[in-house]
Scaffold this active site. Structure first.
Site, PDB file in Angstrom:
ATOM      1  N   GLN A 112       0.793  -1.201  -0.271  1.00  0.00           N
ATOM      2  CA  GLN A 112      -0.010  -0.079   0.107  1.00  0.00           C
ATOM      3  C   GLN A 112       0.825   1.197  -0.041  1.00  0.00           C
ATOM      4  O   GLN A 112       1.641   1.464   0.992  1.00  0.00           O
ATOM      5  CB  GLN A 112      -1.032  -0.146   1.236  1.00  0.00           C
ATOM      6  CG  GLN A 112      -1.806   1.061   1.539  1.00  0.00           C
ATOM      7  CD  GLN A 112      -2.375   1.280   2.816  1.00  0.00           C
ATOM      8  OE1 GLN A 112      -1.705   0.553   3.554  1.00  0.00           O
ATOM      9  NE2 GLN A 112      -3.547   1.896   3.178  1.00  0.00           N
ATOM     10  N   SER A 115       1.034   6.613   2.778  1.00  0.00           N
ATOM     11  CA  SER A 115       1.612   7.356   3.526  1.00  0.00           C
ATOM     12  C   SER A 115       3.106   7.908   2.575  1.00  0.00           C
ATOM     13  O   SER A 115       3.669   7.438   2.087  1.00  0.00           O
ATOM     14  CB  SER A 115       2.181   6.635   4.846  1.00  0.00           C
ATOM     15  OG  SER A 115       1.104   6.138   5.416  1.00  0.00           O
ATOM     16  N   SER A 148       4.538  -1.207   4.343  1.00  0.00           N
ATOM     17  CA  SER A 148       4.933  -2.936   4.572  1.00  0.00           C
ATOM     18  C   SER A 148       5.010  -3.576   3.433  1.00  0.00           C
ATOM     19  O   SER A 148       4.071  -3.301   2.201  1.00  0.00           O
ATOM     20  CB  SER A 148       3.904  -3.132   5.324  1.00  0.00           C
ATOM     21  OG  SER A 148       3.355  -2.342   6.625  1.00  0.00           O
ATOM     22  N   GLU A 231      -9.086  -1.526   5.691  1.00  0.00           N
ATOM     23  CA  GLU A 231      -7.676  -1.827   6.728  1.00  0.00           C
ATOM     24  C   GLU A 231      -8.155  -1.866   7.956  1.00  0.00           C
ATOM     25  O   GLU A 231      -7.561  -2.799   8.852  1.00  0.00           O
ATOM     26  CB  GLU A 231      -6.982  -0.506   6.091  1.00  0.00           C
ATOM     27  CG  GLU A 231      -5.547  -0.684   7.189  1.00  0.00           C
ATOM     28  CD  GLU A 231      -4.386   0.413   6.662  1.00  0.00           C
ATOM     29  OE1 GLU A 231      -4.949   1.344   6.108  1.00  0.00           O
ATOM     30  OE2 GLU A 231      -3.126   0.179   6.933  1.00  0.00           O
ATOM     31  N   GLU A 364      -5.393   8.422  17.970  1.00  0.00           N
ATOM     32  CA  GLU A 364      -6.022   9.733  18.081  1.00  0.00           C
ATOM     33  C   GLU A 364      -7.075  10.199  16.853  1.00  0.00           C
ATOM     34  O   GLU A 364      -8.059  10.804  17.061  1.00  0.00           O
ATOM     35  CB  GLU A 364      -5.005  10.727  18.047  1.00  0.00           C
ATOM     36  CG  GLU A 364      -3.975  10.899  19.652  1.00  0.00           C
ATOM     37  CD  GLU A 364      -3.149   9.733  19.384  1.00  0.00           C
ATOM     38  OE1 GLU A 364      -2.579   9.134  18.323  1.00  0.00           O
ATOM     39  OE2 GLU A 364      -2.428   9.317  20.425  1.00  0.00           O
TER      40      GLU A 364
HETATM   41  C1  LIG Z   1       3.773  -0.842  11.560  1.00  0.00           C
HETATM   42  C2  LIG Z   1       3.506   0.429  10.359  1.00  0.00           C
HETATM   43  C3  LIG Z   1       3.141  -0.203   9.161  1.00  0.00           C
HETATM   44  C4  LIG Z   1       2.660   0.822   8.291  1.00  0.00           C
HETATM   45  N1  LIG Z   1       2.326   0.386   7.065  1.00  0.00           N
HETATM   46  C5  LIG Z   1       1.819   1.173   6.104  1.00  0.00           C
HETATM   47  C6  LIG Z   1       1.744   0.727   4.622  1.00  0.00           C
HETATM   48  O1  LIG Z   1       1.957  -0.272   4.451  1.00  0.00           O
HETATM   49  N2  LIG Z   1       1.477   1.588   3.911  1.00  0.00           N
HETATM   50  C7  LIG Z   1       1.217   3.157   4.148  1.00  0.00           C
HETATM   51  O2  LIG Z   1       0.832   3.807   3.259  1.00  0.00           O
HETATM   52  N3  LIG Z   1       1.213   3.423   5.315  1.00  0.00           N
HETATM   53  C8  LIG Z   1       1.900   2.477   6.637  1.00  0.00           C
HETATM   54  N4  LIG Z   1       1.967   2.880   7.782  1.00  0.00           N
HETATM   55  C9  LIG Z   1       2.015   4.512   8.072  1.00  0.00           C
HETATM   56  C10 LIG Z   1       0.916   4.948   8.879  1.00  0.00           C
HETATM   57  O3  LIG Z   1      -0.287   4.775   8.071  1.00  0.00           O
HETATM   58  C11 LIG Z   1       1.085   6.403   9.430  1.00  0.00           C
HETATM   59  O4  LIG Z   1       2.198   6.316  10.218  1.00  0.00           O
HETATM   60  C12 LIG Z   1       0.024   6.773  10.046  1.00  0.00           C
HETATM   61  O5  LIG Z   1      -1.078   7.295   9.381  1.00  0.00           O
HETATM   62  C13 LIG Z   1       0.470   8.088  10.944  1.00  0.00           C
HETATM   63  O6  LIG Z   1       1.095   9.100   9.920  1.00  0.00           O
HETATM   64  P1  LIG Z   1       2.390   9.665  10.484  1.00  0.00           P
HETATM   65  O7  LIG Z   1       3.412   8.510  10.847  1.00  0.00           O
HETATM   66  O8  LIG Z   1       2.672  10.770   9.516  1.00  0.00           O
HETATM   67  O9  LIG Z   1       2.010  10.520  11.877  1.00  0.00           O
HETATM   68  P2  LIG Z   1       1.472  12.028  11.879  1.00  0.00           P
HETATM   69  O10 LIG Z   1       0.237  11.896  11.184  1.00  0.00           O
HETATM   70  O11 LIG Z   1       2.569  13.091  11.698  1.00  0.00           O
HETATM   71  O12 LIG Z   1       1.080  11.813  13.755  1.00  0.00           O
HETATM   72  C14 LIG Z   1       1.794  12.405  14.577  1.00  0.00           C
HETATM   73  C15 LIG Z   1       0.941  12.531  16.028  1.00  0.00           C
HETATM   74  O13 LIG Z   1       0.189  13.567  15.691  1.00  0.00           O
HETATM   75  C16 LIG Z   1      -1.156  12.953  16.083  1.00  0.00           C
HETATM   76  N5  LIG Z   1      -2.149  13.642  15.276  1.00  0.00           N
HETATM   77  C17 LIG Z   1      -1.999  13.852  13.684  1.00  0.00           C
HETATM   78  N6  LIG Z   1      -3.402  14.495  13.243  1.00  0.00           N
HETATM   79  C18 LIG Z   1      -4.194  14.501  14.409  1.00  0.00           C
HETATM   80  C19 LIG Z   1      -5.309  15.047  14.753  1.00  0.00           C
HETATM   81  N7  LIG Z   1      -6.096  15.487  13.696  1.00  0.00           N
HETATM   82  N8  LIG Z   1      -5.934  15.097  15.838  1.00  0.00           N
HETATM   83  C20 LIG Z   1      -5.167  14.663  16.801  1.00  0.00           C
HETATM   84  N9  LIG Z   1      -3.854  13.995  16.754  1.00  0.00           N
HETATM   85  C21 LIG Z   1      -3.441  14.174  15.668  1.00  0.00           C
HETATM   86  C22 LIG Z   1      -1.061  11.580  15.710  1.00  0.00           C
HETATM   87  O14 LIG Z   1      -2.054  10.637  16.268  1.00  0.00           O
HETATM   88  C23 LIG Z   1       0.163  11.306  16.160  1.00  0.00           C
HETATM   89  O15 LIG Z   1       0.240  10.977  17.488  1.00  0.00           O
HETATM   90  C24 LIG Z   1       2.465   2.117   8.674  1.00  0.00           C
HETATM   91  C25 LIG Z   1       2.800   2.463   9.791  1.00  0.00           C
HETATM   92  C26 LIG Z   1       3.202   1.472  10.996  1.00  0.00           C
HETATM   93  C27 LIG Z   1       3.489   2.019  12.211  1.00  0.00           C
END
Ligand SMILES: Cc1cc2nc3c(=O)[nH]c(=O)nc-3n(C[C@H](O)[C@H](O)[C@H](O)COP(=O)(O)OP(=O)(O)OC[C@H]3O[C@@H](n4cnc5c(N)ncnc54)[C@H](O)[C@@H]3O)c2cc1C
Length: 394
Positions: A112, A115, A148, A231, A364
């Site tokens: 996928q 991100s 992933s 998902e 969150e």
């Molecule tokens: C093990 C693992 C596998 C993954 N696999 C995939 C994959 O296969 N494909 C893919 O595309 N992505 C994948 N991801 C990515 C995942 O979808 C993102 O990490 C996730 O959506 C959060 O985005 P970010 O890491 O940019 O954090 P951010 O969006 O930057 O968030 C940082 C912090 O801010 C908080 N926050 C952000 N916005 C808000 C809001 N509006 N209200 C309250 N709090 C908020 C969040 O909760 C978090 O604590 C994976 C992640 C992990 C950990």
């Protein structure tokens, strides 16, 4: 109308025709797909019979009792749980026929590409660009992250920006991306477990024929929502019987190691056991209520409880084991084929569960979804909703 008895009869006919003991795994799975017993709620000709989704368990029970091989669902979870329902909902007939069979058989692994470094929770802010050439081929450039299984994948579901002049949710288009294209570069990202189960993926002039676009140009966000809702259900649910899900390893240790038990730990174990069983049964009911591939926001609630409980349960397991719980089985940098919660040690479970509250939508963000779409509470202020993506501050 196909009912459970009819499905059992069809399953027995399949088993008589291809006895698992003397049929190769690949032949058995292909015959199962072609008999419509792969995912019974899919249409005929696409691995199903148009039956109620809840009847799948009748087929699975017959097959398990006969020792039939499965398609290793944990290895192909992204394909089964996310790509397939999205292709089924939005794909052309040609796309469904091309992609669903090898996906279910496990011949083609999917990943996928959603991100990005600057777009996670705020996924609609993504910057990867796709431009359509006169030859009917899209050229895609950008960077994806946390992908992933990208190192195993033959295909990816991908969202990219096709119209920067539109507000962020409207200028996105959804594609099926060939991971063998020379413009795709996959680099490992090592996690807290020591392993690299996910990756960063660099896309440089990747060519995607228009025939591999899923849904209309500019409507990729709507298509992506189908993927994201599926998902959450696929991360949040376990499909086994009583005590089969996240509570299983802790319950086993409790039963096998009476010398570790204390009264205080017992209280906590019982509370978590009940919560885990409630979550498992709720997930089971949710799955049975689903129309074909279209879960609602309730899936967000399920995924939210799963993340919280799995972290609490794996934490209690480490605590129960005391010093032993601090040992870690293997720090070798590996590229695992699947996320294996039950086959690994308690240290792995504890560390890997940390990602549960991030992957598939952070807790969150899921709380926001439950608040707004299940409970009907006022929405968060969204000042960028009607602003062209190109004019947003970055
Ligand atoms: C093990 C693992 C596998 C993954 N696999 C995939 C994959 O296969 N494909 C893919 O595309 N992505 C994948 N991801 C990515 C995942 O979808 C993102 O990490 C996730 O959506 C959060 O985005 P970010 O890491 O940019 O954090 P951010 O969006 O930057 O968030 C940082 C912090 O801010 C908080 N926050 C952000 N916005 C808000 C809001 N509006 N209200 C309250 N709090 C908020 C969040 O909760 C978090 O604590 C994976 C992640 C992990 C950990």
């Amino acid at each position: 109308m196909t009912d459970a008895d009819d499905l059992r009869a069809r399953t027995r006919a399949l088993l008589a025709d291809r006895p698992p003991a003397t049929t190769s795994r690949a032949d058995f799975l292909a015959a199962r797909f072609d008999a419509g017993l792969a995912w019974v709620h899919y249409p005929e000709g696409l691995g199903g019979l148009g039956a109620a989704r809840s009847l799948q368990s009748a087929v699975d029970a017959e097959l398990a009792a006969a020792g039939a091989p499965d398609n290793d669902p944990r290895r192909i979870g992204i394909g089964l749980g996310m790509a397939a329902p999205t292709i089924l909902a939005y794909g052309t007939e040609e796309q469904k026929r091309r992609f669903l069979r090898p996906l279910w058989l496990g011949e083609e692994v999917w990943c996928q590409l959603f991100s990005e470094p600057g777009a996670g929770s705020d996924l609609a802010a993504l910057s990867t660009r796709a431009v359509l050439g006169d030859d009917g081929v899209w050229t895609v450039t950008g960077q994806k992250v946390w992908t992933s299984s990208a190192h195993l994948a033959r295909w990816a579901i991908l969202i990219a920006r096709t119209d920067p002049a539109q507000p962020k949710h409207r200028g996105i288009t959804y594609f099926l991306c060939d991971m063998t294209d020379p413009g795709v570069e996959v680099r490992p990202l090592r996690q807290i477990t020591g392993e690299a189960e996910f990756n960063e993926v660099f896309l440089t002039d990747v060519r995607i024929p228009d025939a591999h676009r899923l849904g209309e140009v500019g409507e990729g966000w709507q298509v992506a929502r189908t993927t994201l809702m599926n998902e959450r259900v696929s991360i949040g649910g376990s499909t086994g019987g009583r005590e089969s899900g996240m509570i299983a390893p802790l319950a086993r240790t409790w039963r096998e190691r009476p010398e570790l038990r204390t009264h205080a730990l017992h209280q906590r174990l019982v509370t978590l056991w009940v919560d885990a069983e409630v979550a498992r049964l709720t997930g089971e009911r949710l799955r049975q209520q689903l129309a074909v591939g279209q879960p609602g926001p309730e899936g967000s609630g399920l995924k939210l409880s799963f993340a919280r409980l799995n972290q609490q349960i794996s934490g209690l397991e480490v605590e129960l084991l005391g010093d032993e719980g601090l040992l870690y089985d293997d720090w070798t940098m590996r590229r695992p084929e699947l996320v294996d919660f039950t086959g690994r040690g308690p240290g792995y479970r504890y560390l890997r569960s940390k990602g549960n509250s991030i992957e598939g939508g952070t807790s969150e963000v899921l709380l926001n979804i439950v608040a707004e779409r299940v409970l009907g509470l006022p929405t968060e202020p969204r000042t960028d909703k009607d602003v062209a993506w190109k004019d947003l501050a970055r």
